[in-house]
Design a protein around this motif. Structure first.
Motif, PDB file in Angstrom:
ATOM      1  N   VAL A   1       0.852  -1.182   0.000  1.00  0.00           N
ATOM      2  CA  VAL A   1       0.000   0.000   0.000  1.00  0.00           C
ATOM      3  C   VAL A   1       0.889   1.233   0.000  1.00  0.00           C
ATOM      4  CG1 VAL A   1      -0.210   0.078   2.521  1.00  0.00           C
ATOM      5  CG2 VAL A   1      -1.927   1.211   1.103  1.00  0.00           C
ATOM      6  N   LEU A   2       0.574   2.174  -0.869  1.00  0.00           N
ATOM      7  CA  LEU A   2       1.286   3.443  -0.902  1.00  0.00           C
ATOM      8  C   LEU A   2       0.520   4.445  -0.048  1.00  0.00           C
ATOM      9  CD1 LEU A   2       2.261   3.867  -4.672  1.00  0.00           C
ATOM     10  CD2 LEU A   2       3.560   2.818  -2.822  1.00  0.00           C
ATOM     11  N   THR A   3       1.208   5.088   0.856  1.00  0.00           N
ATOM     12  CA  THR A   3       0.563   6.076   1.715  1.00  0.00           C
ATOM     13  C   THR A   3       1.604   7.053   2.235  1.00  0.00           C
ATOM     14  OG1 THR A   3      -0.894   6.370   3.625  1.00  0.00           O
ATOM     15  CG2 THR A   3       0.813   4.702   3.829  1.00  0.00           C
ATOM     16  N   ALA A   4       1.148   8.145   2.800  1.00  0.00           N
ATOM     17  CA  ALA A   4       2.069   9.116   3.378  1.00  0.00           C
ATOM     18  C   ALA A   4       2.789   8.502   4.572  1.00  0.00           C
ATOM     19  CB  ALA A   4       1.314  10.366   3.815  1.00  0.00           C
ATOM     20  N   GLN A   5       4.017   8.890   4.757  1.00  0.00           N
ATOM     21  CA  GLN A   5       4.807   8.346   5.855  1.00  0.00           C
ATOM     22  C   GLN A   5       4.143   8.582   7.210  1.00  0.00           C
ATOM     23  OE1 GLN A   5       8.957   9.343   5.706  1.00  0.00           O
ATOM     24  NE2 GLN A   5       9.309   8.801   7.841  1.00  0.00           N
ATOM     25  N   LEU A   6       3.488   9.725   7.367  1.00  0.00           N
ATOM     26  CA  LEU A   6       2.841  10.017   8.648  1.00  0.00           C
ATOM     27  C   LEU A   6       1.721   9.027   8.939  1.00  0.00           C
ATOM     28  CD1 LEU A   6      -0.175  11.744   8.418  1.00  0.00           C
ATOM     29  CD2 LEU A   6       1.377  13.267   7.214  1.00  0.00           C
ATOM     30  N   ILE A   7       1.006   8.578   7.902  1.00  0.00           N
ATOM     31  CA  ILE A   7      -0.030   7.565   8.086  1.00  0.00           C
ATOM     32  C   ILE A   7       0.605   6.205   8.343  1.00  0.00           C
ATOM     33  CG2 ILE A   7      -1.994   6.394   7.030  1.00  0.00           C
ATOM     34  CD1 ILE A   7      -2.549   9.301   7.691  1.00  0.00           C
ATOM     35  N   ALA A   8       1.657   5.910   7.591  1.00  0.00           N
ATOM     36  CA  ALA A   8       2.333   4.617   7.743  1.00  0.00           C
ATOM     37  C   ALA A   8       2.846   4.427   9.171  1.00  0.00           C
ATOM     38  CB  ALA A   8       3.490   4.518   6.751  1.00  0.00           C
ATOM     39  N   GLU A   9       3.487   5.450   9.701  1.00  0.00           N
ATOM     40  CA  GLU A   9       4.055   5.334  11.042  1.00  0.00           C
ATOM     41  C   GLU A   9       2.984   5.224  12.112  1.00  0.00           C
ATOM     42  OE1 GLU A   9       6.657   8.675  11.431  1.00  0.00           O
ATOM     43  OE2 GLU A   9       8.213   7.800  10.146  1.00  0.00           O
ATOM     44  N   GLU A  10       1.834   5.810  11.841  1.00  0.00           N
ATOM     45  CA  GLU A  10       0.758   5.786  12.828  1.00  0.00           C
ATOM     46  C   GLU A  10      -0.036   4.480  12.784  1.00  0.00           C
ATOM     47  OE1 GLU A  10      -1.328   7.761  15.945  1.00  0.00           O
ATOM     48  OE2 GLU A  10       0.376   8.510  14.794  1.00  0.00           O
ATOM     49  N   LYS A  11      -0.241   3.919  11.570  1.00  0.00           N
ATOM     50  CA  LYS A  11      -1.175   2.803  11.428  1.00  0.00           C
ATOM     51  C   LYS A  11      -0.559   1.478  10.982  1.00  0.00           C
ATOM     52  CE  LYS A  11      -5.039   3.026  11.789  1.00  0.00           C
ATOM     53  NZ  LYS A  11      -5.965   2.860  12.936  1.00  0.00           N
ATOM     54  N   PHE A  12       0.561   1.529  10.258  1.00  0.00           N
ATOM     55  CA  PHE A  12       1.054   0.296   9.642  1.00  0.00           C
ATOM     56  C   PHE A  12       2.381  -0.215  10.206  1.00  0.00           C
ATOM     57  CE2 PHE A  12      -1.470   2.106   5.982  1.00  0.00           C
ATOM     58  CZ  PHE A  12      -2.513   1.204   6.112  1.00  0.00           C
ATOM     59  N   VAL A  13       3.377   0.657  10.269  1.00  0.00           N
ATOM     60  CA  VAL A  13       4.727   0.207  10.622  1.00  0.00           C
ATOM     61  C   VAL A  13       4.734  -0.457  11.994  1.00  0.00           C
ATOM     62  CG1 VAL A  13       7.090   0.939  11.066  1.00  0.00           C
ATOM     63  CG2 VAL A  13       5.815   1.948   9.174  1.00  0.00           C
ATOM     64  N   SER A  14       5.284  -1.656  12.026  1.00  0.00           N
ATOM     65  CA  SER A  14       5.344  -2.429  13.269  1.00  0.00           C
ATOM     66  C   SER A  14       6.486  -3.431  13.139  1.00  0.00           C
ATOM     67  CB  SER A  14       4.021  -3.163  13.505  1.00  0.00           C
ATOM     68  OG  SER A  14       3.804  -4.123  12.474  1.00  0.00           O
ATOM     69  N   ALA A  15       6.512  -4.388  14.035  1.00  0.00           N
ATOM     70  CA  ALA A  15       7.556  -5.407  13.977  1.00  0.00           C
ATOM     71  C   ALA A  15       7.415  -6.267  12.723  1.00  0.00           C
ATOM     72  CB  ALA A  15       7.499  -6.283  15.225  1.00  0.00           C
ATOM     73  N   ASN A  16       6.216  -6.310  12.155  1.00  0.00           N
ATOM     74  CA  ASN A  16       5.965  -7.187  11.011  1.00  0.00           C
ATOM     75  C   ASN A  16       5.716  -6.451   9.702  1.00  0.00           C
ATOM     76  OD1 ASN A  16       6.065  -9.647  12.573  1.00  0.00           O
ATOM     77  ND2 ASN A  16       4.064  -9.089  13.406  1.00  0.00           N
ATOM     78  N   ILE A  17       5.638  -5.130   9.745  1.00  0.00           N
ATOM     79  CA  ILE A  17       5.411  -4.340   8.533  1.00  0.00           C
ATOM     80  C   ILE A  17       6.443  -3.226   8.469  1.00  0.00           C
ATOM     81  CG2 ILE A  17       3.806  -2.818   7.309  1.00  0.00           C
ATOM     82  CD1 ILE A  17       1.514  -4.334   8.567  1.00  0.00           C
TER      83      ILE A  17
ATOM     84  N   ALA B   1       8.202   0.164   6.061  1.00  0.00           N
ATOM     85  CA  ALA B   1       7.913   1.192   5.063  1.00  0.00           C
ATOM     86  C   ALA B   1       9.151   1.421   4.217  1.00  0.00           C
ATOM     87  CB  ALA B   1       7.482   2.490   5.739  1.00  0.00           C
ATOM     88  N   LEU B   2       9.003   1.361   2.891  1.00  0.00           N
ATOM     89  CA  LEU B   2      10.122   1.524   1.969  1.00  0.00           C
ATOM     90  C   LEU B   2       9.940   2.788   1.131  1.00  0.00           C
ATOM     91  CD1 LEU B   2      10.400  -2.158   0.672  1.00  0.00           C
ATOM     92  CD2 LEU B   2      11.699  -1.092   2.514  1.00  0.00           C
ATOM     93  N   PRO B   3      11.037   3.428   0.730  1.00  0.00           N
ATOM     94  CA  PRO B   3      10.929   4.597  -0.145  1.00  0.00           C
ATOM     95  C   PRO B   3      10.261   4.233  -1.466  1.00  0.00           C
ATOM     96  CG  PRO B   3      13.151   4.378   0.753  1.00  0.00           C
ATOM     97  CD  PRO B   3      12.439   3.113   1.080  1.00  0.00           C
ATOM     98  N   VAL B   4       9.603   5.192  -2.072  1.00  0.00           N
ATOM     99  CA  VAL B   4       8.933   4.991  -3.351  1.00  0.00           C
ATOM    100  C   VAL B   4       9.671   5.795  -4.419  1.00  0.00           C
ATOM    101  CG1 VAL B   4       6.812   5.403  -4.652  1.00  0.00           C
ATOM    102  CG2 VAL B   4       6.696   4.569  -2.296  1.00  0.00           C
ATOM    103  N   MET B   5       9.901   5.167  -5.549  1.00  0.00           N
ATOM    104  CA  MET B   5      10.554   5.838  -6.674  1.00  0.00           C
ATOM    105  C   MET B   5       9.637   5.816  -7.895  1.00  0.00           C
ATOM    106  SD  MET B   5      13.382   6.872  -5.414  1.00  0.00           S
ATOM    107  CE  MET B   5      14.304   7.335  -6.890  1.00  0.00           C
ATOM    108  N   PRO B   6       9.540   6.907  -8.622  1.00  0.00           N
ATOM    109  CA  PRO B   6      10.066   8.239  -8.310  1.00  0.00           C
ATOM    110  C   PRO B   6       9.445   8.786  -7.035  1.00  0.00           C
ATOM    111  CG  PRO B   6       9.337   8.075 -10.598  1.00  0.00           C
ATOM    112  CD  PRO B   6       8.797   6.878  -9.886  1.00  0.00           C
ATOM    113  N   ALA B   7      10.177   9.645  -6.367  1.00  0.00           N
ATOM    114  CA  ALA B   7       9.740  10.163  -5.081  1.00  0.00           C
ATOM    115  C   ALA B   7       8.424  10.924  -5.212  1.00  0.00           C
ATOM    116  CB  ALA B   7      10.816  11.065  -4.487  1.00  0.00           C
ATOM    117  N   MET B   8       7.570  10.760  -4.228  1.00  0.00           N
ATOM    118  CA  MET B   8       6.283  11.443  -4.195  1.00  0.00           C
ATOM    119  C   MET B   8       6.130  12.128  -2.842  1.00  0.00           C
ATOM    120  SD  MET B   8       4.044   8.261  -5.701  1.00  0.00           S
ATOM    121  CE  MET B   8       2.471   9.095  -5.574  1.00  0.00           C
TER     122      MET B   8
END
Length: 313
Positions: A241-257, A259-266
């Motif tokens: 799923v592509l999403t803003a980093q602020l959403i990723a850190e709040e809802k997705f990023v964990s021990a099992n998920i 977040a990777l950079p997206v190219m081209p950068a958005m």
């Protein structure tokens, strides 16, 4: 350094007498003298000296007096503006509908509503879930509505402007790709949009496309899309799923998920959007929008702050 020390020092300078200053301040002379000594100790300079005819300022005291008076004047100005701001917050009544992007609503609903109701106790706030394009119509149709919208493409912002809407960027955040830690994506330094477009890419969608008000008792039932996405990321290795980093850190990023950079950068922008007629008809004042931006920042910080007070051209 205490504010009261500055006030006491200025009173002594004006009266030229410890006794008179103590009397005006409703203090004993020993207590006043003790506080002035504490002030002198903190700044490391003698500010006053005594003569039989009264108390006089030293050269350092003359300089410090100007500083102290400016600080006290600025503080008084702050108190006046604070009172005006509180009166301003209390003058708004009625109902306001907030048109909010799905990812923002599903992540920060409770925080945003709690803070807004605290700052504007006489306003009833409701939320309407809508993406950037649908928000444009909703905000155009009702001049009292306000939008808290997340968007990536600058052409969307341009469309808002053509529709008579004003947007103020609150903050910006890079777009990232969230995947399970055992996904084959994690072995690459970044995610390429073209590659994942043909694979399992999940979108953050409306929980329910009805454009109706979302109230507290049903919000948790309607806004479950992010939780569903999280479970999909964990169960399917090729899901992303592509999403803003602020959403990723709040809802997705964990021990099992991860977040990777997206190219081209958005870059994703969070904007406060409102109808220009709301200003022209004096429905809201500019300071009202500043307060709204402040509330939203408090709810989603820490973030890299954009120039929130400048209108997007």
């Amino acid at each position: 350094m205490k504010l009261e020390w500055l006030r006491y020092f200025c009173e002594i300078a004006v009266t030229g007498s410890l006794n008179k200053a103590a009397e005006n301040l409703y203090l004993s002379q020993p207590a006043l003298t003790k506080m002035i000594h504490a002030l002198e100790k903190e700044i490391g300079e003698t500010l006053l000296y005594r003569k039989k005819t009264g108390v006089f300022l030293t050269a350092h005291g003359e300089i410090f007096l100007n500083f102290a008076q400016n600080v006290l004047d600025d503080y008084q100005s702050y108190l006046i503006q604070k009172a005006e701001l509180q009166n301003h917050e209390q003058q708004y009544t009625g109902t306001i509908e907030l048109v909010i992007s799905p990812s923002i609503l599903q992540t920060y609903y409770q925080k945003i509503l709690t803070q807004m109701r605290k700052r504007f106790p006489d306003i009833t706030f409701y939320c309407i879930e809508a993406d950037a394009e649908d928000a444009m119509k909703l905000l155009s149709d009702n001049v009292r509505r306000l939008g808290i919208i997340m968007c990536v493409w600058e052409d969307i912002i341009y469309q808002w402007k053509k529709a008579g809407l004003i947007s103020q960027k609150i903050c910006q955040s890079p777009v990232v790709g969230c995947v399970a830690k055992d996904s084959y994506y994690v072995h690459e330094p970044s995610i390429w949009q073209e590659k994942i477009a043909a694979e399992k890419l999940i979108s953050i969608e409306f929980a329910k496309k009805s454009f109706i008000r979302i109230s507290d008792d049903v919000c948790s039932l309607r806004t479950t899309n992010l939780d569903t996405i999280k479970q999909t990321l964990l169960s399917e290795k090729n899901a992303c799923v592509l999403t803003a980093q602020l959403i990723a850190e709040e809802k997705f990023v964990s021990a099992n998920i991860v977040a990777l950079p997206v190219m081209p950068a958005m870059i994703s922008s969070v904007c406060l959007v409102y109808n220009q007629r709301a200003l022209e008809q004096a429905i809201y004042e500019p300071i009202f929008f500043q307060l709204m931006i402040e509330i939203i920042q408090q709810c989603i910080l820490p973030l890299p702050i954009a120039t929130s007070n400048s209108r997007t051209e």
